[in-house]
Design a protein around this motif. Structure first.
Motif, PDB file in Angstrom:
ATOM      1  N   PHE A 148      -8.088 -48.837 -74.865  1.00  0.00           N
ATOM      2  CA  PHE A 148      -8.490 -50.108 -75.476  1.00  0.00           C
ATOM      3  C   PHE A 148      -8.050 -50.178 -76.943  1.00  0.00           C
ATOM      4  N   ASN A 149      -8.097 -49.028 -77.641  1.00  0.00           N
ATOM      5  CA  ASN A 149      -7.639 -49.014 -79.035  1.00  0.00           C
ATOM      6  C   ASN A 149      -6.133 -49.219 -79.153  1.00  0.00           C
ATOM      7  N   MET A 150      -5.405 -48.879 -78.086  1.00  0.00           N
ATOM      8  CA  MET A 150      -3.954 -49.029 -78.098  1.00  0.00           C
ATOM      9  C   MET A 150      -3.529 -50.485 -77.948  1.00  0.00           C
ATOM     10  N   ILE A 151      -4.391 -51.299 -77.363  1.00  0.00           N
ATOM     11  CA  ILE A 151      -4.026 -52.682 -77.054  1.00  0.00           C
ATOM     12  C   ILE A 151      -3.949 -53.497 -78.345  1.00  0.00           C
ATOM     13  N   ASP A 152      -2.767 -54.056 -78.601  1.00  0.00           N
ATOM     14  CA  ASP A 152      -2.583 -54.896 -79.779  1.00  0.00           C
ATOM     15  C   ASP A 152      -2.297 -56.345 -79.416  1.00  0.00           C
ATOM     16  N   ASN A 153      -2.093 -56.604 -78.120  1.00  0.00           N
ATOM     17  CA  ASN A 153      -1.871 -57.958 -77.623  1.00  0.00           C
ATOM     18  C   ASN A 153      -2.726 -58.158 -76.379  1.00  0.00           C
ATOM     19  N   PRO A 154      -3.017 -59.408 -76.031  1.00  0.00           N
ATOM     20  CA  PRO A 154      -3.846 -59.646 -74.839  1.00  0.00           C
ATOM     21  C   PRO A 154      -3.207 -59.065 -73.578  1.00  0.00           C
ATOM     22  N   ILE A 155      -4.011 -58.431 -72.752  1.00  0.00           N
ATOM     23  CA  ILE A 155      -3.561 -57.927 -71.458  1.00  0.00           C
ATOM     24  C   ILE A 155      -4.454 -58.529 -70.381  1.00  0.00           C
ATOM     25  N   GLN A 156      -4.045 -58.363 -69.143  1.00  0.00           N
ATOM     26  CA  GLN A 156      -4.822 -58.888 -68.026  1.00  0.00           C
ATOM     27  C   GLN A 156      -4.985 -57.802 -66.974  1.00  0.00           C
ATOM     28  N   PHE A 157      -6.242 -57.576 -66.563  1.00  0.00           N
ATOM     29  CA  PHE A 157      -6.511 -56.690 -65.432  1.00  0.00           C
ATOM     30  C   PHE A 157      -6.594 -57.563 -64.190  1.00  0.00           C
ATOM     31  N   TYR A 158      -5.771 -57.257 -63.213  1.00  0.00           N
ATOM     32  CA  TYR A 158      -5.641 -58.105 -62.031  1.00  0.00           C
ATOM     33  C   TYR A 158      -5.964 -57.284 -60.790  1.00  0.00           C
ATOM     34  N   LEU A 159      -6.954 -57.734 -60.018  1.00  0.00           N
ATOM     35  CA  LEU A 159      -7.354 -57.074 -58.780  1.00  0.00           C
ATOM     36  C   LEU A 159      -7.016 -57.990 -57.612  1.00  0.00           C
ATOM     37  N   GLN A 160      -6.252 -57.461 -56.691  1.00  0.00           N
ATOM     38  CA  GLN A 160      -5.796 -58.251 -55.550  1.00  0.00           C
ATOM     39  C   GLN A 160      -6.141 -57.518 -54.266  1.00  0.00           C
ATOM     40  N   CYS A 161      -6.755 -58.239 -53.328  1.00  0.00           N
ATOM     41  CA  CYS A 161      -7.110 -57.661 -52.038  1.00  0.00           C
ATOM     42  C   CYS A 161      -6.252 -58.272 -50.943  1.00  0.00           C
ATOM     43  N   GLN A 162      -5.842 -57.437 -50.000  1.00  0.00           N
ATOM     44  CA  GLN A 162      -5.024 -57.919 -48.901  1.00  0.00           C
ATOM     45  C   GLN A 162      -5.226 -57.019 -47.692  1.00  0.00           C
ATOM     46  N   ASP A 163      -4.859 -57.556 -46.537  1.00  0.00           N
ATOM     47  CA  ASP A 163      -4.936 -56.756 -45.323  1.00  0.00           C
ATOM     48  C   ASP A 163      -3.924 -55.618 -45.389  1.00  0.00           C
ATOM     49  N   VAL A 164      -4.292 -54.495 -44.806  1.00  0.00           N
ATOM     50  CA  VAL A 164      -3.388 -53.344 -44.798  1.00  0.00           C
ATOM     51  C   VAL A 164      -2.181 -53.670 -43.926  1.00  0.00           C
ATOM     52  N   ASP A 165      -1.003 -53.593 -44.526  1.00  0.00           N
ATOM     53  CA  ASP A 165       0.229 -53.946 -43.825  1.00  0.00           C
ATOM     54  C   ASP A 165       0.796 -52.698 -43.148  1.00  0.00           C
ATOM     55  N   VAL A 166       0.666 -52.654 -41.838  1.00  0.00           N
ATOM     56  CA  VAL A 166       1.222 -51.525 -41.072  1.00  0.00           C
ATOM     57  C   VAL A 166       2.384 -51.988 -40.204  1.00  0.00           C
ATOM     58  N   GLU A 167       2.855 -53.202 -40.461  1.00  0.00           N
ATOM     59  CA  GLU A 167       3.938 -53.740 -39.628  1.00  0.00           C
ATOM     60  C   GLU A 167       5.201 -52.895 -39.734  1.00  0.00           C
ATOM     61  N   HIS A 168       5.525 -52.442 -40.960  1.00  0.00           N
ATOM     62  CA  HIS A 168       6.739 -51.641 -41.123  1.00  0.00           C
ATOM     63  C   HIS A 168       6.602 -50.293 -40.427  1.00  0.00           C
ATOM     64  N   ILE A 169       5.375 -49.738 -40.401  1.00  0.00           N
ATOM     65  CA  ILE A 169       5.158 -48.467 -39.700  1.00  0.00           C
ATOM     66  C   ILE A 169       5.351 -48.667 -38.193  1.00  0.00           C
ATOM     67  N   ILE A 170       4.799 -49.763 -37.674  1.00  0.00           N
ATOM     68  CA  ILE A 170       4.961 -50.060 -36.249  1.00  0.00           C
ATOM     69  C   ILE A 170       6.430 -50.296 -35.917  1.00  0.00           C
ATOM     70  N   ASN A 171       7.138 -51.004 -36.791  1.00  0.00           N
ATOM     71  CA  ASN A 171       8.564 -51.256 -36.557  1.00  0.00           C
ATOM     72  C   ASN A 171       9.362 -49.965 -36.543  1.00  0.00           C
ATOM     73  N   ASN A 172       9.042 -49.044 -37.459  1.00  0.00           N
ATOM     74  CA  ASN A 172       9.741 -47.751 -37.476  1.00  0.00           C
ATOM     75  C   ASN A 172       9.503 -46.977 -36.177  1.00  0.00           C
ATOM     76  N   HIS A 173       8.259 -47.014 -35.695  1.00  0.00           N
ATOM     77  CA  HIS A 173       7.962 -46.333 -34.429  1.00  0.00           C
ATOM     78  C   HIS A 173       8.645 -47.029 -33.252  1.00  0.00           C
ATOM     79  N   GLN A 174       8.728 -48.351 -33.318  1.00  0.00           N
ATOM     80  CA  GLN A 174       9.416 -49.085 -32.256  1.00  0.00           C
ATOM     81  C   GLN A 174      10.893 -48.723 -32.215  1.00  0.00           C
ATOM     82  N   GLU A 175      11.514 -48.634 -33.400  1.00  0.00           N
ATOM     83  CA  GLU A 175      12.923 -48.251 -33.461  1.00  0.00           C
ATOM     84  C   GLU A 175      13.128 -46.834 -32.930  1.00  0.00           C
TER      85      GLU A 175
END
Length: 337
Positions: A107-134
């Motif tokens: 916090f002492n290092m911050i000299d300009n405004p910053i933004q903490f951003y929290l984003q929630c999403q479904d776990v994407d396992v599509e690429h894992i399934i595609n790799n197994h399909q291949e």
């Protein structure tokens, strides 16, 4: 009956009449409100005369390139770091004190405004399934080739059994040895194929039943270009180079302090920034149309072609291979019995 009693009686009668009139009025008011107005005035406003504005006028993002978001006509650049922390609540007391001290330094290092951003999403396992399909398709193709070779070897052995001579006996012996090796290969590939099928089914089941979303945490910071801070006019390329250097320095400072707090952090790249912005403005469609699907599609191609024939051929090969697998399994069962 004296005068006072008569007056009271008259007052009660008047009061009842007033109450009855009030109730009748309330009933009429509710009736009028509930009755649909069939004589609604038609809207004749000519909206074509209204001034039209493009959606780009309301979007403050100019471009996303080179791991940064370009804003305010190329004078402000935004980037960030993606964090993966640890469980603070279950940490030891000395670890908690260390994390608190390091965050105070942050916090002492911050000299300009910053933004903490929290984003929630479904776990994407599509690429894992595609790799197994291949991987499953590759195993299936190998299995098909092994079954074809096995059938050819069976035919060769059948033809060589009736032959005579030292050379034919030698060829028959080699064919039998090769048949044993191919049979072992078929057994291994069949096991691999079934194992991949079970893995794919398990991953799909786990992903569908998962209720806890994936949490992505970011710290975003920016660099504002001030032309008055330079004695010469900088070109657009020089400004972007300067911005990239400043943002990278800030990212390294964040990573260093967060690492000492047992929080791993990496600077977000271009694809991650695009996904963050897209998910922010389109949270529902972002779960349906994944960025990888859009990137791997031919959306930006001038000419769109179809791969129907390739898909049909592949489906045919897979169906024939499955028949051979079933045939091989049936033969093994017969031999075992």
């Amino acid at each position: 009956m004296n005068l006072i009693e008569k007056l009271n009686m008259y007052l009660e009668i008047i009061l009842y009449i007033i109450m009855a009139l009030v109730l009748v009025g309330i009933g009429i008011w509710f009736y009028i409100r509930s009755k649909p107005n069939s004589k609604q005035k038609e809207d004749t406003t000519d909206y074509s005369q209204f001034p039209k504005k493009s959606s780009e006028e309301f979007v403050i993002i100019g471009d996303i390139a080179d791991n940064k978001i370009v804003m305010d006509n190329g004078t402000r650049y935004v980037s960030g770091v993606k964090c993966n922390g640890f469980d603070y609540n279950t940490a030891r007391e000395d670890e908690k004190l260390m994390v608190q001290a390091n965050y105070i330094n942050l916090f002492n290092m911050i000299d300009n405004p910053i933004q903490f951003y929290l984003q929630c999403q479904d776990v994407d396992v599509e690429h894992i399934i595609n790799n197994h399909q291949e991987a499953k398709q590759k195993v299936l193709i190998k299995l098909e080739k092994a079954n074809i070779e096995f059938e050819n070897l069976q035919q060769t052995i059948k033809e060589l059994k009736d032959g005579e001579g030292e050379e034919l006996v030698k060829l028959l012996d080699e064919a039998k040895k090769r048949k044993i090796l191919v049979q072992k290969t078929i057994d291994c590939l069949t096991w691999d194929y079934r194992h991949l099928e079970e893995l794919i089914a398990y991953i799909k089941t786990v992903s569908e039943n998962r209720e806890e979303p994936q949490r992505n945490e970011y710290y975003f910071f920016s660099y504002k270009f001030n032309p008055l801070a330079f004695s010469v006019n900088l070109t657009k390329g020089e400004i972007e180079k300067r911005a990239a250097t400043e943002l990278k320095t800030k990212a390294e400072n964040f990573k260093s302090i967060l690492r000492s707090s047992k929080v791993s952090a990496e600077m977000v790249d271009k694809d991650e920034l695009i996904e963050i912005v897209r998910r922010h403005y389109n949270p529902i469609s972002a779960n349906i149309y994944k960025s990888n699907n859009i990137k791997n599609s031919n959306f930006f191609d001038m000419v769109t072609t179809t791969d129907y024939f390739d898909e049909t051929k592949e489906k045919y090969i897979i169906s024939e291979a499955l028949k051979m697998v079933d045939k091989s399994i049936n033969e093994q069962n017969k031999e075992a019995s």
